[in-house]
Design a protein around this motif. Structure first.
Motif, PDB file in Angstrom:
ATOM      1  N   LYS A   1       0.844  -1.210   0.000  1.00  0.00           N
ATOM      2  CA  LYS A   1       0.000   0.000   0.000  1.00  0.00           C
ATOM      3  C   LYS A   1       0.870   1.247   0.000  1.00  0.00           C
ATOM      4  N   GLU A   2       0.429   2.233  -0.737  1.00  0.00           N
ATOM      5  CA  GLU A   2       1.156   3.500  -0.786  1.00  0.00           C
ATOM      6  C   GLU A   2       0.150   4.596  -0.476  1.00  0.00           C
ATOM      7  N   PRO A   3       0.591   5.664   0.162  1.00  0.00           N
ATOM      8  CA  PRO A   3      -0.362   6.713   0.558  1.00  0.00           C
ATOM      9  C   PRO A   3      -1.121   7.272  -0.642  1.00  0.00           C
ATOM     10  N   HIS A   4      -0.448   7.416  -1.786  1.00  0.00           N
ATOM     11  CA  HIS A   4      -1.123   8.000  -2.945  1.00  0.00           C
ATOM     12  C   HIS A   4      -1.202   7.011  -4.112  1.00  0.00           C
ATOM     13  N   GLY A   5      -1.086   5.720  -3.804  1.00  0.00           N
ATOM     14  CA  GLY A   5      -1.156   4.736  -4.889  1.00  0.00           C
ATOM     15  C   GLY A   5      -2.603   4.436  -5.243  1.00  0.00           C
ATOM     16  N   ARG A   6      -2.893   4.440  -6.536  1.00  0.00           N
ATOM     17  CA  ARG A   6      -4.264   4.168  -6.989  1.00  0.00           C
ATOM     18  C   ARG A   6      -4.302   2.800  -7.658  1.00  0.00           C
ATOM     19  N   PRO A   7      -5.022   1.838  -7.087  1.00  0.00           N
ATOM     20  CA  PRO A   7      -5.095   0.513  -7.720  1.00  0.00           C
ATOM     21  C   PRO A   7      -5.743   0.637  -9.097  1.00  0.00           C
ATOM     22  N   LEU A   8      -5.225  -0.134 -10.069  1.00  0.00           N
ATOM     23  CA  LEU A   8      -5.664   0.022 -11.456  1.00  0.00           C
ATOM     24  C   LEU A   8      -6.501  -1.136 -11.968  1.00  0.00           C
ATOM     25  N   VAL A   9      -6.309  -2.317 -11.371  1.00  0.00           N
ATOM     26  CA  VAL A   9      -6.966  -3.512 -11.903  1.00  0.00           C
ATOM     27  C   VAL A   9      -8.325  -3.695 -11.232  1.00  0.00           C
ATOM     28  N   GLN A  10      -9.341  -3.863 -12.058  1.00  0.00           N
ATOM     29  CA  GLN A  10     -10.693  -4.077 -11.538  1.00  0.00           C
ATOM     30  C   GLN A  10     -11.243  -5.389 -12.109  1.00  0.00           C
ATOM     31  N   GLN A  11     -12.237  -5.947 -11.433  1.00  0.00           N
ATOM     32  CA  GLN A  11     -12.791  -7.218 -11.916  1.00  0.00           C
ATOM     33  C   GLN A  11     -13.989  -6.978 -12.820  1.00  0.00           C
ATOM     34  N   PHE A  12     -14.008  -7.682 -13.965  1.00  0.00           N
ATOM     35  CA  PHE A  12     -15.092  -7.536 -14.940  1.00  0.00           C
ATOM     36  C   PHE A  12     -16.025  -8.748 -14.937  1.00  0.00           C
ATOM     37  N   ILE A  13     -15.433  -9.926 -14.790  1.00  0.00           N
ATOM     38  CA  ILE A  13     -16.210 -11.170 -14.834  1.00  0.00           C
ATOM     39  C   ILE A  13     -15.780 -12.019 -13.649  1.00  0.00           C
ATOM     40  N   SER A  14     -16.752 -12.556 -12.939  1.00  0.00           N
ATOM     41  CA  SER A  14     -16.483 -13.402 -11.773  1.00  0.00           C
ATOM     42  C   SER A  14     -17.226 -14.719 -11.949  1.00  0.00           C
ATOM     43  N   GLY A  15     -16.491 -15.813 -11.989  1.00  0.00           N
ATOM     44  CA  GLY A  15     -17.124 -17.120 -12.169  1.00  0.00           C
ATOM     45  C   GLY A  15     -18.015 -17.172 -13.399  1.00  0.00           C
ATOM     46  N   GLY A  16     -17.561 -16.525 -14.459  1.00  0.00           N
ATOM     47  CA  GLY A  16     -18.329 -16.530 -15.707  1.00  0.00           C
ATOM     48  C   GLY A  16     -19.419 -15.480 -15.766  1.00  0.00           C
ATOM     49  N   LYS A  17     -19.666 -14.792 -14.656  1.00  0.00           N
ATOM     50  CA  LYS A  17     -20.756 -13.797 -14.640  1.00  0.00           C
ATOM     51  C   LYS A  17     -20.205 -12.394 -14.840  1.00  0.00           C
ATOM     52  N   LEU A  18     -20.827 -11.704 -15.773  1.00  0.00           N
ATOM     53  CA  LEU A  18     -20.446 -10.316 -16.039  1.00  0.00           C
ATOM     54  C   LEU A  18     -20.862  -9.438 -14.864  1.00  0.00           C
ATOM     55  N   LEU A  19     -19.927  -8.684 -14.324  1.00  0.00           N
ATOM     56  CA  LEU A  19     -20.254  -7.770 -13.225  1.00  0.00           C
ATOM     57  C   LEU A  19     -20.851  -6.491 -13.815  1.00  0.00           C
ATOM     58  N   PRO A  20     -21.707  -5.818 -13.076  1.00  0.00           N
ATOM     59  CA  PRO A  20     -22.411  -4.668 -13.666  1.00  0.00           C
ATOM     60  C   PRO A  20     -21.495  -3.459 -13.883  1.00  0.00           C
ATOM     61  N   GLY A  21     -21.841  -2.665 -14.889  1.00  0.00           N
ATOM     62  CA  GLY A  21     -21.175  -1.375 -15.057  1.00  0.00           C
ATOM     63  C   GLY A  21     -20.136  -1.309 -16.156  1.00  0.00           C
ATOM     64  N   TRP A  22     -19.826  -2.450 -16.776  1.00  0.00           N
ATOM     65  CA  TRP A  22     -18.711  -2.430 -17.728  1.00  0.00           C
ATOM     66  C   TRP A  22     -19.135  -2.469 -19.186  1.00  0.00           C
ATOM     67  N   THR A  23     -20.424  -2.577 -19.455  1.00  0.00           N
ATOM     68  CA  THR A  23     -20.880  -2.692 -20.846  1.00  0.00           C
ATOM     69  C   THR A  23     -21.981  -1.681 -21.127  1.00  0.00           C
ATOM     70  N   GLY A  24     -22.338  -1.586 -22.386  1.00  0.00           N
ATOM     71  CA  GLY A  24     -23.443  -0.725 -22.787  1.00  0.00           C
ATOM     72  C   GLY A  24     -23.042   0.733 -22.884  1.00  0.00           C
ATOM     73  N   PRO A  25     -23.957   1.577 -23.345  1.00  0.00           N
ATOM     74  CA  PRO A  25     -23.677   3.009 -23.507  1.00  0.00           C
ATOM     75  C   PRO A  25     -23.216   3.684 -22.215  1.00  0.00           C
ATOM     76  N   GLU A  26     -23.721   3.230 -21.065  1.00  0.00           N
ATOM     77  CA  GLU A  26     -23.316   3.856 -19.803  1.00  0.00           C
ATOM     78  C   GLU A  26     -21.819   3.669 -19.569  1.00  0.00           C
ATOM     79  N   ALA A  27     -21.322   2.484 -19.963  1.00  0.00           N
ATOM     80  CA  ALA A  27     -19.903   2.220 -19.764  1.00  0.00           C
ATOM     81  C   ALA A  27     -19.050   3.159 -20.631  1.00  0.00           C
ATOM     82  N   VAL A  28     -19.567   3.505 -21.810  1.00  0.00           N
ATOM     83  CA  VAL A  28     -18.833   4.446 -22.675  1.00  0.00           C
ATOM     84  C   VAL A  28     -18.764   5.816 -22.003  1.00  0.00           C
ATOM     85  N   ALA A  29     -19.885   6.261 -21.488  1.00  0.00           N
ATOM     86  CA  ALA A  29     -19.919   7.574 -20.829  1.00  0.00           C
ATOM     87  C   ALA A  29     -18.988   7.590 -19.612  1.00  0.00           C
TER      88      ALA A  29
END
Lengths: 440, 440
Positions: free
Chosen positions: A380-408
């Motif tokens: 951990k760093e005081p100003h470190g920003r984690p970059l990796v996020q999870q998109f699919i868990s156990g084959g299931k698409l997690l919300p927020g990463w697809t569709g027009p909203e994801a583009v915005a």
């Protein structure tokens, strides 16, 4: 002329190289297909002289993976051509991705070795995604990376994506999406408008003026039909005469004029003066004509109000592919224990093991390093920003990463990320990556 | 993960720029939409230094035009976003192309101003095809033009298309098709195999070797499953050890080994010697690793048996788009008489009027000029070969221009055309077009 092509299919599984499926066959034979694996997509370097790259395509990829299945048409093709044997066909018929996928979200900046996508599953499932994963990320990230520089060069003036005609018809729609993520204001591409919820815009072509007996007839038709807020193309015959005709017909409510040839800097200046002298101080000037980030920068001191950018955008402005690779970095052995793996190489860095990543910031919030941890998160760093996020868990698409909203959302993320990077990213000159990639 | 995207449609009509439809609206308003028009697609020049271009995409275009219609989904999008008014929507709902289309058949060489496609119909019908026509021709011709040079540099050795991962997933399939038209022997792309009837091929990736505990395990699995005719990738750890392991396991029936890194010329020589010394005189050497036409030429003196070409192919080897434009060259006036039209321009040649074209040959059958006639066929010449053929008549697709058979025919046409062009086309050095374009 009313036929539906025989190959029409909603499945994306054949966007795949032949060897992905024969490797699956051989790994099913050896039993290694069931080993758990970690594959990572990353770029060993940025295109020559570029300071940063922008991730795009992940949303399209996740949407496409939902249809990455082998239906009757796909299986029939593979059987008839003998690409794989019966046991492999049976396995493909049942194929569903059941693993996990992480990565950098769209709009985020990336640097050499940033783990842009991480796929963890059996070899059987992860291997055959390779070609599709890379096609989408390499294309869309190349376009977003070029687009971001153009937006930066435009310094707040809107950039309009108009390159569809210089790209494959499907790539064109994806390019529009990537451009908007990287800050373009709108696109001319209607398919992109429909599919990704983008704003579409347009002016008129020379053919429209030439179709009519006179330029005045053409302008009148356009104004009558589309309203005085339209953009008139004024360089078919004589620019000055056209501007005067346009103002004569539309009055001071004329939306904009478009310049598509000649010395755009000089023209923008005198057309602005002419418009102002005629009382059209609110009529805007849109410039087009093979613009790229350099010509956009050169126009900064000219009174241009918007840039229509085509060829250079859709071809990645000299870097039409991001050059990402998809590499096996870890897999289990027969005892089920994970082992890091990497190809030996004389002139490439190959670091095995699952990567984690954060962006190190200084006390003022400016990025200083891309920090990769192997096998675990960097400390951990005081100003470190984690970059990796999870998109699919156990084959299931997690919300927020697809569709027009994801583009915005990706578009906002791009703006935020750019604000965090050191000022050198706004320089068009060739140079080293804006921040170094280091291993924790 | 089992959703069908909302935008899925079999229609190609939204591969279109916004302004094509607003121009239609304005032309419907003025009445000019019903004027008969001639539009031509051509390139003002070849990519810098190129001696010739190769036409590709026409078959894909003609297949796509059959689905260029506005169904409920397309009309709903256009209505909701207000792109065009109700009268225009009603017209689009009825849209069918009823005109004529001519052009250079696929596989044919083209030069500056060659009329690669000619569309004759009302403005209403011809105008809205522009973006789709150019997307397909610009992409596919760029790839075919690059591929043709690679095939020429390979001097008879097979070139294998393996670039899918470095291109948009749909562009990748089209690129494979264009490459095969220009003489590539096969592709790795399964979608291209299915859709266009192309032969698909593959070897194995480093991940397959790394997946197994030892290289020997990996090779054994591949050989057991795919047979000794397979191609083993031998550069994951140590090339010499890998070649010895491969021969130990497969004997002298081993199909091929693949080299994917390092100094390919030097390696090909010593791997050939090693294979021969082990008795594997029939085992072939496939080389890959960012090859382009120049590195293929450099390998001519090395004992490489086939070239796997990826990135450079799918990105057009420095020229990712053919730069073709689609210009109105003639239209009727209110009296129904055709008038040639052209934009005025200081530094571009714009010749109005419908073009015809033939390739002038000398007495030995070698091409000497691209001869364009304006408004009529150039005068008959003893060795002049007419270049423009009709694809669509009165909205009906003429036989022979689409489907897998058209690809095979275009491939033969490419070989014939190349044999007819002067020898300078085989030089990789930058220079002028191989033959000049002249007006009769």
């Amino acid at each position: 002329m009313d036929t539906s092509p025989a190959w029409d299919s909603r499945f994306t599984s054949l966007y795949t190289d032949h060897y992905e499926l024969t490797m699956l066959q051989a790994a099913l034979h050896s039993g290694a297909a069931e080993r758990r694996t970690v594959f990572e997509a990353f770029a060993r370097g940025l295109p020559e002289g570029r300071r940063y790259g922008i991730v795009a395509g992940t949303g399209r990829l996740l949407e496409g993976l939902a249809s990455f299945r082998f239906g009757p048409s796909e299986l029939e093709f593979l059987e008839q051509t003998g690409v794989v044997n019966g046991a492999t066909l049976a396995r493909l018929a049942e194929f569903r991705f059941t693993g996990d996928i992480w990565g950098y979200p769209e709009g985020e900046a990336y640097f050499p070795y940033s783990p842009v996508l991480i796929v963890e599953s059996t070899f059987a499932e992860a291997c055959i995604l390779e070609t599709f994963v890379l096609s989408v990320l390499n294309h869309d990230s190349a376009i977003a990376s070029a687009a971001s520089r153009m937006v930066s060069a435009a310094a707040g003036r809107p950039c309009l994506e108009m390159g569809s005609r210089r790209a494959h018809e499907e790539a064109a729609a994806a390019a529009a999406r990537a451009a908007v993520i990287a800050g373009f204001a709108a696109t001319s591409n209607l398919e992109a408008g429909r599919r990704f919820g983008l704003r579409t815009v347009g002016t008129a072509a020379h053919s429209f003026t030439l179709l009519h007996d006179t330029e005045r007839d053409a302008f009148r038709a356009q104004l009558d039909s589309l309203g005085s807020g339209t953009t008139l193309l004024v360089d078919t015959y004589d620019v000055e005469a056209a501007v005067r005709t346009a103002v004569d017909l539309a009055g001071d409510k004329l939306g904009a004029v478009r310049l598509d040839s000649g010395d755009l800097v000089a023209q923008a200046h005198w057309v602005r003066e002419l418009l102002d002298s005629l009382g059209n101080v609110h009529t805007k000037i849109v410039v087009t004509s093979d613009l790229d980030e350099y010509s956009v920068a050169a126009l900064r001191a000219a009174p241009a109000d918007a840039y229509g950018i085509g060829t250079a955008l859709v071809t990645g402005s000299g870097a039409p592919t991001a050059g990402m690779v998809y590499k096996l970095v870890g897999r289990t052995n027969d005892a089920g224990k994970f082992a890091a793996v990497a190809k030996s190489s004389k002139n490439k860095i190959n670091v095995g093991g699952r990567k984690h990543a954060l962006r190190r910031l200084d006390s003022s919030g400016t990025a200083t390093h891309e920090v990769l941890g192997v096998g675990r998160l960097p400390p951990k760093e005081p100003h470190g920003r984690p970059l990796v996020q999870q998109f699919i868990s156990g084959g299931k698409l997690l919300p927020g990463w697809t569709g027009p909203e994801a583009v915005a959302r990706a578009r906002r993320r791009h703006a935020d990320t750019m604000a965090e990077l050191p000022a050198v990213v706004n320089r068009l000159q060739r140079g080293e990556p804006a921040i170094p990639t280091i291993y924790a």
